[in-house]
Design an enzyme around this catalytic site. Structure first.
Site, PDB file in Angstrom:
ATOM      1  N   TRP A   1       4.459  -0.026   5.585  1.00 12.57           N
ATOM      2  CA  TRP A   1       4.188  -0.276   4.249  1.00 12.57           C
ATOM      3  C   TRP A   1       3.275   0.805   3.676  1.00 12.57           C
ATOM      4  O   TRP A   1       2.507   1.230   4.238  1.00 12.57           O
ATOM      5  CB  TRP A   1       3.510  -1.650   4.332  1.00 12.57           C
ATOM      6  CG  TRP A   1       2.835  -2.142   3.067  1.00 12.57           C
ATOM      7  CD1 TRP A   1       1.588  -1.686   2.604  1.00 12.57           C
ATOM      8  CD2 TRP A   1       3.227  -3.175   2.060  1.00 12.57           C
ATOM      9  NE1 TRP A   1       1.251  -2.580   1.254  1.00 12.57           N
ATOM     10  CE2 TRP A   1       2.185  -3.131   1.227  1.00 12.57           C
ATOM     11  CE3 TRP A   1       4.286  -3.849   1.940  1.00 12.57           C
ATOM     12  CZ2 TRP A   1       2.619  -4.114   0.184  1.00 12.57           C
ATOM     13  CZ3 TRP A   1       4.661  -4.761   1.027  1.00 12.57           C
ATOM     14  CH2 TRP A   1       3.635  -4.858   0.119  1.00 12.57           C
TER      15      TRP A   1
ATOM     16  N   ASN B   1       1.467   1.173  -0.541  1.00 14.11           N
ATOM     17  CA  ASN B   1       1.237   0.700  -1.672  1.00 14.11           C
ATOM     18  C   ASN B   1       0.510   1.751  -2.835  1.00 14.11           C
ATOM     19  O   ASN B   1       0.941   2.663  -2.811  1.00 14.11           O
ATOM     20  CB  ASN B   1       0.840  -0.813  -1.760  1.00 14.11           C
ATOM     21  CG  ASN B   1      -0.500  -1.341  -1.262  1.00 14.11           C
ATOM     22  OD1 ASN B   1      -0.621  -1.277  -0.179  1.00 14.11           O
ATOM     23  ND2 ASN B   1      -1.545  -1.681  -2.142  1.00 14.11           N
ATOM     24  N   ASP B   2      -0.600   1.423  -3.324  1.00 18.29           N
ATOM     25  CA  ASP B   2      -1.172   2.402  -4.074  1.00 18.29           C
ATOM     26  C   ASP B   2      -1.496   3.776  -3.746  1.00 18.29           C
ATOM     27  O   ASP B   2      -1.803   3.996  -2.821  1.00 18.29           O
ATOM     28  CB  ASP B   2      -2.625   1.618  -4.432  1.00 18.29           C
ATOM     29  CG  ASP B   2      -2.773   0.440  -5.059  1.00 18.29           C
ATOM     30  OD1 ASP B   2      -1.680  -0.565  -4.876  1.00 18.29           O
ATOM     31  OD2 ASP B   2      -3.763   0.021  -5.223  1.00 18.29           O
TER      32      ASP B   2
ATOM     33  N   GLN C   1      -2.384   3.526   0.303  1.00 18.55           N
ATOM     34  CA  GLN C   1      -2.600   2.529   1.114  1.00 18.55           C
ATOM     35  C   GLN C   1      -1.211   2.304   2.064  1.00 18.55           C
ATOM     36  O   GLN C   1      -0.212   2.424   1.594  1.00 18.55           O
ATOM     37  CB  GLN C   1      -2.661   1.131   0.129  1.00 18.55           C
ATOM     38  CG  GLN C   1      -3.736   1.205  -1.031  1.00 18.55           C
ATOM     39  CD  GLN C   1      -5.027   0.986  -0.313  1.00 18.55           C
ATOM     40  OE1 GLN C   1      -5.145  -0.447   0.077  1.00 18.55           O
ATOM     41  NE2 GLN C   1      -5.874   1.910   0.285  1.00 18.55           N
TER      42      GLN C   1
ATOM     43  N   ARG D   1     -13.127  -3.854  -7.203  1.00 21.74           N
ATOM     44  CA  ARG D   1     -12.377  -2.909  -6.293  1.00 21.74           C
ATOM     45  C   ARG D   1     -11.748  -1.600  -7.295  1.00 21.74           C
ATOM     46  O   ARG D   1     -11.886  -1.854  -8.404  1.00 21.74           O
ATOM     47  CB  ARG D   1     -11.500  -3.534  -5.440  1.00 21.74           C
ATOM     48  CG  ARG D   1     -10.327  -4.244  -6.605  1.00 21.74           C
ATOM     49  CD  ARG D   1      -9.368  -5.242  -5.362  1.00 21.74           C
ATOM     50  NE  ARG D   1      -8.340  -5.891  -6.211  1.00 21.74           N
ATOM     51  CZ  ARG D   1      -8.736  -7.190  -6.722  1.00 21.74           C
ATOM     52  NH1 ARG D   1      -9.684  -7.759  -6.255  1.00 21.74           N
ATOM     53  NH2 ARG D   1      -7.777  -7.986  -7.507  1.00 21.74           N
TER      54      ARG D   1
END
Ligand SMILES: *[C@@H]1O[C@H](CO)[C@@H](O)[C@H](O)[C@H]1NC(C)=O
Ligand SMILES: *[C@@H]1O[C@H](CO)[C@@H](O)[C@H](O)[C@H]1NC(C)=O
Ligand SMILES: *[C@@H]1O[C@H](CO)[C@@H](O)[C@H](O)[C@H]1NC(C)=O
Ligand SMILES: *[C@@H]1O[C@H](CO)[C@@H](O)[C@H](O)[C@H]1NC(C)=O
Ligand SMILES: *[C@@H]1O[C@H](CO)[C@@H](O)[C@H](O)[C@H]1NC(C)=O
Length: 449
Positions: A42, A44-45, A61, A166
């Site tokens: 996986w 992400n960002d 990420q 965050r």
């Protein structure tokens, strides 16, 4: 970024120790050829975008153990000398969750060059308290990081906010470090808070940089970025906004404000109106940085929270966008995005004026002259945007194995979407109910992986 429930995440991280082996990619049908993707598992960002020691750095990420992001997040790492040919660093994991203050996840953050020390400033999800706090880690070679013994460097959340805190983004101005962090007000409205520091280790809370009195711009702002460009300051962030016709059609999107920032008073006066950075189906958690050529360059996660990402069944998930250069429109009212020049380095074989046809209507991009809208249809799910009064439409389109990015009229409008078709469709040009004059050029782009 963090949008799933905390409970789900905690459940997975307790289990994750027993399932920490990386999963395998079982089918490469949708693997991207020239976009940043994870080796397996996986992504992400985009995180820590920076230029250091002769290399561009993109962190992301990363959860190598699953394609659904169920394990604790780490920072994966790729580098490039030219912004388009990327390679995974060895080891590929730059920051792993291994301290009480981040064992729940090494979440999103940024990176800066602090006098020859690449410093990552990131969100740690605390193991026991569940708090999201700011930590730093440093590297002199740009590959191996050491976490600071004094972490967390922001050990408490702002007293006027909630525990949603965050995605620190740091920059330097006149010798002082500044940091914006996504936060939520006690009334559960999205806001961005501002800090300053002389050494990246001791931070002073300065208060909200932008704060909306209601939920007009969503209830939590993630991944804020704040920067100066063409005489203005821009704040963009990830949020959720109620759909309004063609606008804000995705669950999770990046919006921006343009205004002026006064470093003495720390006041950001911005227009009331806010706009989407991108009008496609999948664009979120964007991050920008300034490169040695003083360009403002952005990558985003090609995601929205309603999309079914078919590659998840193949042992991996998600892709970043191509790098884009930002600027303001000449009237200062909009952020424009254009593909970075370096993308032409990927060009291979050229086709000239090949007759092309998109079979079926799985993916259709067209300009509707009646409505003046540019339309991107993905299996009947439409995104469209008003192009204003134009005489001519210039399109630059990047197709990869499972994504399309459209840059229209010098970046006034961009549309980024994932799509799934195996094998990928042949391209077709078409005009309906009339005639279009078209100049067309197409290149096969090299596979960088
Ligand atoms: C991945 O593939 C390798 C080599 O075939 C195998 O040894 C390993 O067990 C696989 N991992 C998983 C999680 O299936
Ligand atoms: C995380 O918390 C669990 C339960 O409280 C504890 O057993 C574990 O040792 C902690 N891990 C770290 C790295 O602090
Ligand atoms: C905002 O900051 C305050 C103070 O740190 C904190 O209590 C609150 O949880 C934060 N809210 C979010 C959404 O991060
Ligand atoms: C970038 O901007 C800085 C500060 O404005 C300036 O000193 C520097 O010369 C610029 N560099 C380039 C390559 O334009
Ligand atoms: C881009 O948008 C600006 C502001 O809306 C407009 O003035 C300009 O004509 C547009 N440019 C193109 C090439 O469409």
């Amino acid at each position: 970024m963090f949008r799933r429930s905390l409970i789900l995440l905690i459940g997975f991280w307790i289990g994750s120790k027993f399932f920490s082996e990386a999963i395998n990619v079982t089918n490469s049908r949708y693997r991207q050829n020239y976009h940043i993707i994870a080796p397996t598992g996986w992504l992400n960002d985009p995180n820590g975008l920076s230029y250091f020691n002769g290399n561009y750095h993109v962190f992301f990420q990363y959860d190598p153990t699953s394609s659904n992001g169920g394990g604790p997040k780490q920072w994966g790492h790729v580098t490039s000398t030219d912004l388009v040919n990327w390679k995974y660093t060895q080891p590929t994991i730059a920051l792993a969750p291994d301290q009480s203050y981040d064992v729940g996840g090494v979440w999103t953050g940024s990176a800066v060059n602090n006098n020859g020390e690449l410093t990552a400033i990131y969100t740690g999800l605390h193991n026991n308290t569940g708090e999201q706090l700011v930590n730093i880690a440093t590297s002199t070679d740009g590959v191996t990081f050491t976490k600071y013994s004094g972490n967390p460097v922001v050990p408490t959340q702002p007293i006027d906010g909630t525990n949603q805190f965050r995605d620190p983004k740091v920059w330097k101005y006149n010798g002082v470090w500044y940091m914006v962090v996504g936060n939520q007000s006690k009334k559960n409205h999205g806001r961005t808070v501002l800090y300053q520091s002389d050494d990246l280790r001791q931070w002073t809370y300065l208060g909200p940089l932008a704060d909306e009195p209601d939920n007009r711009v969503g209830s939590m702002w993630e991944c804020p970025n704040f920067f100066y460009i063409n005489g203005k300051h821009v704040l963009f962030m990830g949020t959720d906004v109620e759909r309004d016709g063609d606008h804000f059609a995705n669950q999770g999107l990046n919006v921006y404000f343009i205004g002026d920032f006064n470093y003495e008073t720390k006041v950001f006066s911005h227009a009331v109106d806010f706009y989407e950075l991108d009008n496609g189906h999948d664009f979120y958690a964007a991050q920008m940085f300034q490169d040695p050529k003083n360009r403002t360059i952005l990558f985003a996660w090609m995601n929205s929270f309603g999309t079914n990402f078919e590659e998840m069944q193949d042992g991996w998930a998600h892709t970043l966008t191509v790098p884009r250069q930002l600027r303001l429109s000449s009237d200062g009212s909009r952020v424009q995005m254009i593909p970075v020049d370096e993308l032409t380095l990927l060009r291979g074989t050229e086709y000239i004026n090949s007759p092309i046809e998109i079979e079926g209507h799985d993916l259709r991009l067209y300009y509707d002259k009646q409505t003046g809208k540019l339309v991107l249809e993905r299996t009947k799910d439409v995104r469209q945007v008003d192009m204003g009064s134009i005489m001519q439409l210039n399109l630059r389109i990047f197709l990869d194995q499972s994504s399309i990015e459209v840059f229209a009229n010098d970046g006034n409008v961009t549309m980024s979407s994932r799509y799934y078709k195996d094998p990928i469709p042949t391209i077709t040009l078409f005009a309906e109910y009339g005639v279009a004059n078209v100049e067309f050029q197409a290149f096969r782009l090299n596979n960088i992986w």
